[in-house]
Motif scaffolding. Structure first.
Motif, PDB file in Angstrom:
ATOM      1  N   HIS A  51     -16.771  87.305 -36.333  1.00 15.82           N
ATOM      2  CA  HIS A  51     -16.083  88.291 -35.601  1.00 15.82           C
ATOM      3  C   HIS A  51     -16.204  89.680 -36.111  1.00 15.82           C
ATOM      4  O   HIS A  51     -15.218  90.490 -35.927  1.00 15.82           O
ATOM      5  CB  HIS A  51     -14.590  87.878 -35.212  1.00 15.82           C
ATOM      6  CG  HIS A  51     -14.414  86.519 -35.109  1.00 15.82           C
ATOM      7  ND1 HIS A  51     -14.348  85.848 -33.889  1.00 15.82           N
ATOM      8  CD2 HIS A  51     -13.911  85.721 -35.869  1.00 15.82           C
ATOM      9  CE1 HIS A  51     -13.873  84.724 -33.975  1.00 15.82           C
ATOM     10  NE2 HIS A  51     -13.674  84.479 -35.196  1.00 15.82           N
ATOM     11  N   THR A  92      -8.895  83.329 -40.781  1.00  9.85           N
ATOM     12  CA  THR A  92      -9.843  83.693 -39.863  1.00  9.85           C
ATOM     13  C   THR A  92     -11.134  84.362 -40.778  1.00  9.85           C
ATOM     14  O   THR A  92     -10.984  85.123 -41.702  1.00  9.85           O
ATOM     15  CB  THR A  92      -9.666  84.937 -38.903  1.00  9.85           C
ATOM     16  OG1 THR A  92      -8.684  84.159 -38.066  1.00  9.85           O
ATOM     17  CG2 THR A  92     -10.837  85.375 -38.117  1.00  9.85           C
ATOM     18  N   TYR A 138      -9.245  93.493 -33.725  1.00  8.02           N
ATOM     19  CA  TYR A 138      -9.384  93.996 -35.042  1.00  8.02           C
ATOM     20  C   TYR A 138      -9.666  95.320 -35.205  1.00  8.02           C
ATOM     21  O   TYR A 138      -9.102  96.110 -36.051  1.00  8.02           O
ATOM     22  CB  TYR A 138     -10.277  93.090 -35.924  1.00  8.02           C
ATOM     23  CG  TYR A 138      -9.482  91.900 -36.633  1.00  8.02           C
ATOM     24  CD1 TYR A 138      -9.011  92.099 -37.699  1.00  8.02           C
ATOM     25  CD2 TYR A 138      -9.756  90.782 -35.907  1.00  8.02           C
ATOM     26  CE1 TYR A 138      -8.150  91.110 -38.463  1.00  8.02           C
ATOM     27  CE2 TYR A 138      -9.115  89.543 -36.651  1.00  8.02           C
ATOM     28  CZ  TYR A 138      -8.291  89.782 -37.697  1.00  8.02           C
ATOM     29  OH  TYR A 138      -7.677  88.654 -38.342  1.00  8.02           O
ATOM     30  N   GLU A 142      -8.151  87.082 -33.673  1.00  7.66           N
ATOM     31  CA  GLU A 142      -9.123  86.348 -33.487  1.00  7.66           C
ATOM     32  C   GLU A 142      -8.818  84.716 -33.584  1.00  7.66           C
ATOM     33  O   GLU A 142      -9.516  83.826 -33.690  1.00  7.66           O
ATOM     34  CB  GLU A 142     -10.350  86.565 -34.195  1.00  7.66           C
ATOM     35  CG  GLU A 142     -10.948  87.707 -33.862  1.00  7.66           C
ATOM     36  CD  GLU A 142     -11.691  87.841 -32.567  1.00  7.66           C
ATOM     37  OE1 GLU A 142     -12.090  86.896 -32.024  1.00  7.66           O
ATOM     38  OE2 GLU A 142     -11.940  88.838 -31.896  1.00  7.66           O
ATOM     39  N   LEU A 195     -14.093  86.621 -40.688  1.00 11.55           N
ATOM     40  CA  LEU A 195     -14.365  87.865 -39.973  1.00 11.55           C
ATOM     41  C   LEU A 195     -16.142  87.843 -39.982  1.00 11.55           C
ATOM     42  O   LEU A 195     -16.188  88.846 -39.054  1.00 11.55           O
ATOM     43  CB  LEU A 195     -13.740  89.214 -40.668  1.00 11.55           C
ATOM     44  CG  LEU A 195     -12.361  89.186 -40.390  1.00 11.55           C
ATOM     45  CD1 LEU A 195     -11.684  90.634 -40.820  1.00 11.55           C
ATOM     46  CD2 LEU A 195     -12.169  89.155 -38.739  1.00 11.55           C
ATOM     47  N   ASN A 199     -17.337  92.341 -34.584  1.00 19.39           N
ATOM     48  CA  ASN A 199     -17.152  93.275 -33.299  1.00 19.39           C
ATOM     49  C   ASN A 199     -15.885  92.976 -32.526  1.00 19.39           C
ATOM     50  O   ASN A 199     -15.929  93.289 -31.642  1.00 19.39           O
ATOM     51  CB  ASN A 199     -18.348  93.073 -32.426  1.00 19.39           C
ATOM     52  CG  ASN A 199     -19.643  93.122 -33.073  1.00 19.39           C
ATOM     53  OD1 ASN A 199     -20.451  92.366 -33.235  1.00 19.39           O
ATOM     54  ND2 ASN A 199     -20.234  94.505 -33.389  1.00 19.39           N
ATOM     55  N   SER A 200     -15.038  92.406 -33.336  1.00 19.45           N
ATOM     56  CA  SER A 200     -13.623  92.176 -32.891  1.00 19.45           C
ATOM     57  C   SER A 200     -13.087  93.414 -32.296  1.00 19.45           C
ATOM     58  O   SER A 200     -12.416  94.162 -32.852  1.00 19.45           O
ATOM     59  CB  SER A 200     -12.741  91.438 -33.775  1.00 19.45           C
ATOM     60  OG  SER A 200     -11.541  91.493 -33.182  1.00 19.45           O
TER      61      SER A 200
END
Length: 410
Positions: free
Chosen positions: A385, A380, A391, A369, A382, A387-388
């Motif tokens: 993010h 980063t 990852y 991300e 998370l 729903n990355s």
């Protein structure tokens, strides 16, 4: 979102992993790990709603889902049986894999980590999956025997200090890193950092051959194989180890000893921020807006391992860079599975192989991300993010060793 269906007869928790329903894909892996860690039954529903999880219904598991913000649905025995019947159909590329034992996890990382983060450490922490941090002394003292799963932090196993010499040789952190590495090598009985790192690589190699699983990203991927290929020759220039390289060291590389790569050319210039021709970073002609790689599709019933490793709510993953961004397909051994590749230039981003009784996965890039993470950049978050897709690939690798062993057909 919590959906109650036939609650009086409920006995399973379904955690959907599709793109629409699930609010936090990453923490869903943590819930599943937590469930099997506490002795509860669990199944991974491959290619069903994005690779959903079917867990034994307990009050504690429900509470954990609520606390961690994971979307779940409580379903009855009959509903669960119908889902499993649908999944077992020969006409569908789906399967249900039993998750038996939560793997004990180690992260190989320096205690004085540099001012950039590690994606695996970040996502394990965010997903609330427990792990231990180990480093060279632990590895050489055979502490790997306590673990089933090992991640290699963005390490340089060649003894060239990440090839940061050209840009950062006068930076205080680089000077301190080199000093600490030399002191540790001496403490462990080695006269060169490259020799000490090679001893670590050999221990990790034996861990995998003996049945362990290894996951590596960025520079830990190619530098690991380079160290193995160069184990009988000196490839380090004098600014790294105090003496010149051996003559014709390129011709002395032994590709029979490596895990994934062969026929690569080493970067001879110590001022160039690159290890070898394995990496595609300097060969890429891809705009950020079109930088995506595609996950391969496998048969869930016949090839469960690569299917597990490719579970996601999208087949297209945003690209991201690193010191080692992607792998040149011409340097990859023919027995290695290329599970993710950029269709524009054919570079491999995500590969998997078997060594002895164990397995490994190499994932190119630094942070899924953060497109071009640089030294000193902020980490980063998370929470931004959850729903990355990028990852998720990391967490597939964390969870798959928990699966009940099933003979692979290919």
């Amino acid at each position: 979102m919590v959906v109650l269906s036939n609650t009086m007869f409920a006995s399973f928790i379904l955690i959907p992993m599709d793109a629409v329903t699930q609010k936090n894909h990453l923490k869903a892996y943590g819930i599943t790990y937590w469930s099997i860690q506490h002795g509860h039954k669990a199944k991974w529903l491959l290619n069903y709603e994005g690779g959903s999880f079917l867990l034994e219904d307990t009050k504690e598991t429900r509470n954990e889902c609520v606390i961690r913000g994971v979307t779940f649905e409580i379903i009855s025995d009959v509903e669960a049986a119908n889902i499993l019947k649908e999944i077992s159909s020969p006409s569908k590329n789906t399967d249900a894999v039993v998750l038996e034992k939560a793997p004990k996890i180690a992260v190989y990382s320096p205690k004085d980590k540099m001012p950039w983060d590690d994606a695996v450490t970040l996502v394990l922490t965010y997903a609330e999956i427990p792990f231990d941090v180990i480093y060279d002394e632990d590895v050489l003292n055979d502490k790997l025997l306590q673990y089933e799963w090992l991640h290699l932090h963005h390490e340089d196993f060649t003894g060239q200090y990440g090839k940061f010499y050209g840009a950062y040789r006068n930076a205080p952190w680089y000077i301190e890193q080199k000093k600490n590495a030399e002191e540790l090598a001496k403490k462990l009985g080695f006269n060169k950092v490259s020799k000490e790192k090679l001893a670590v690589v050999k221990k990790i190699r034996d861990f995998v051959i003996g049945g362990g699983f290894m996951f590596a990203m960025c520079s830990a991927t190619d530098s690991f194989d380079i160290a193995l290929a160069a184990q009988n020759t000196d490839i380090c220039e004098s600014m790294f180890d105090g003496d010149p390289t051996e003559l014709n060291y390129q011709d002395k590389l032994d590709f029979n000893t490596t895990f994934a790569f062969q026929n690569f050319k080493l970067e001879r210039n110590p001022l160039v921020y690159e290890f070898s021709s394995i990496d595609m970073t300097n060969k890429r002609k891809i705009k950020r807006t079109s930088d995506y790689f595609t996950l391969q599709e496998y048969s869930a019933k016949w090839d469960p391992i690569p299917t597990m490793l490719c579970q996601d709510h999208t087949q297209y993953i945003k690209g991201f860079m690193g010191q080692t961004t992607a792998f040149d397909k011409n340097t990859i051994k023919p027995n290695i599975l290329v599970m993710g590749k950029n269709m524009n230039n054919g570079e491999a981003r995500y590969i998997h192989g078997v060594i002895g009784k164990g397995m490994f996965t190499f994932y190119g890039g630094h942070d899924p991300e953060d497109y071009q993470h640089r030294v000193g950049d902020l980490k980063t978050e998370l929470d931004l993010h959850p729903n990355s897709p990028g990852y998720r690939l990391i967490l597939n690798n964390v969870l798959f060793p928990a699966a009940k062993k099933k003979k692979q057909k290919t």
